[in-house]
Design a protein around this motif. Structure first.
Motif, PDB file in Angstrom:
ATOM      1  N   ALA A 230       0.840  -1.194   0.000  1.00 17.35           N
ATOM      2  CA  ALA A 230       0.000   0.000   0.000  1.00 17.35           C
ATOM      3  C   ALA A 230       0.874   1.243   0.000  1.00 17.35           C
ATOM      4  CB  ALA A 230      -0.929   0.014   1.224  1.00 17.35           C
ATOM      5  N   MET A 240      -4.470   0.583  -1.731  1.00 16.92           N
ATOM      6  CA  MET A 240      -3.941  -0.699  -2.179  1.00 16.92           C
ATOM      7  C   MET A 240      -3.095  -0.566  -3.441  1.00 16.92           C
ATOM      8  SD  MET A 240      -6.106  -4.126  -3.191  1.00 16.92           S
ATOM      9  CE  MET A 240      -7.050  -4.060  -1.666  1.00 16.92           C
ATOM     10  N   MET A 256      -5.491  -3.803   4.226  1.00 14.99           N
ATOM     11  CA  MET A 256      -6.096  -2.473   4.228  1.00 14.99           C
ATOM     12  C   MET A 256      -6.898  -2.255   5.509  1.00 14.99           C
ATOM     13  SD  MET A 256      -5.019  -1.112   1.464  1.00 14.99           S
ATOM     14  CE  MET A 256      -3.582  -2.160   1.668  1.00 14.99           C
TER      15      MET A 256
END
Length: 271
Positions: A230, A240, A256
């Motif tokens: 990320a 992402m 995430m």
């Protein structure tokens, strides 16, 4: 006054900036800044922003503004207009650049309020270029290479660019920190980078939440071995990444969630 009009403001040393005040700054590249997100007139990671500004000022100017003076300007900008906004706090010398007169002289502070933004939704694909930022630990202005490499990345079909240093280590992206996931632990690149305020927030909350994390040197060839990746900056704790150069990165929704949970755990403060 409309909400949008009230969201935009620029203060210099706590006073509204005039056109004549701003014109010299259009040609000034010797300055540093921090970017923060204000929501409901509150800020997360304020201590990290103040530390960043203080340490960078000492490096560039040989002295720093008192924290209370910085906070006064920030408070004024937060109090005006909308409760949600993006703030850029820039520290610069009124002596300008290309002169020794800026050494050891108390710098000035410029605070600009803009509309709130939460960053791109992603996912993103990053090209890879060899680049090392000068004084990487400082968030300084005038870095044309960031935009240059962003443009080249878009021309190649990517969304942005990631940097590798002369030793082949992935370091950071144009205006982002990089972070990786091995399926269990959060992995931060070990290289010369700007330690982002979001990065600092996430790291300390991951420790509090008991999520394993580590720093290690990450080469381009290592990317394929990770379970996720990320980018992050003041806008967002995580967007992402699905490709870094020719390496495809798996979508990692759990990763995430971990990053965003860490950010949500950070208390927001009234300045």
């Amino acid at each position: 006054m409309s909400v949008q009009a009230a969201t935009y403001s620029t203060l210099i040393n706590g006073e509204p900036a005039s056109t004549s005040d701003l014109v010299p700054l259009a040609f000034s590249g010797f300055a540093h800044f921090t970017a923060m997100q204000v929501r409901d007139r509150k800020v997360k990671g304020l201590d990290l922003h103040l530390t960043r500004l203080r340490e960078a000022s000492i490096t560039l100017f040989g002295m720093a503004l008192p924290d209370e003076k910085v906070l006064r300007s920030i408070r004024l900008a937060i109090a005006e207009g909308s409760a949600d906004k993006s703030l850029t706090v820039t520290i610069y010398s009124q002596e300008g650049e290309f002169t020794a007169k800026s050494m050891g002289v108390e710098p000035s502070i410029l605070v600009r309020a803009d509309l709130p933004y939460d960053g791109p939704s992603g996912p993103v694909r990053l090209s890879v270029v060899e680049h090392e930022r000068h004084l990487a630990e400082i968030k300084h202005v005038g870095e044309g290479a960031k935009t240059y490499y962003l443009h080249r990345a878009v021309e190649q079909g990517f969304n942005d660019a990631a940097f590798v240093d002369r030793r082949g280590r992935l370091s950071e992206a144009t205006i982002w920190n990089l972070v990786f996931w091995d399926g269990h632990s959060v992995v931060w690149p070990r290289a010369e980078i700007l330690t982002g305020t979001m990065m600092g927030i996430v790291q300390r909350q991951l420790r509090r939440l008991g999520v394993p994390q580590r720093h290690e040197e990450i080469k381009f060839r290592d990317v394929a071995g990770f379970s996720g990746a990320a980018i992050m900056n003041s806008w967002t704790p995580g967007v992402m990444i699905t490709a870094i150069g020719s390496n495809i990165v798996p979508e990692a929704n759990q990763f995430m969630d971990v990053l965003h949970e860490a950010y949500q755990a950070e208390p927001a403060m009234i300045v």
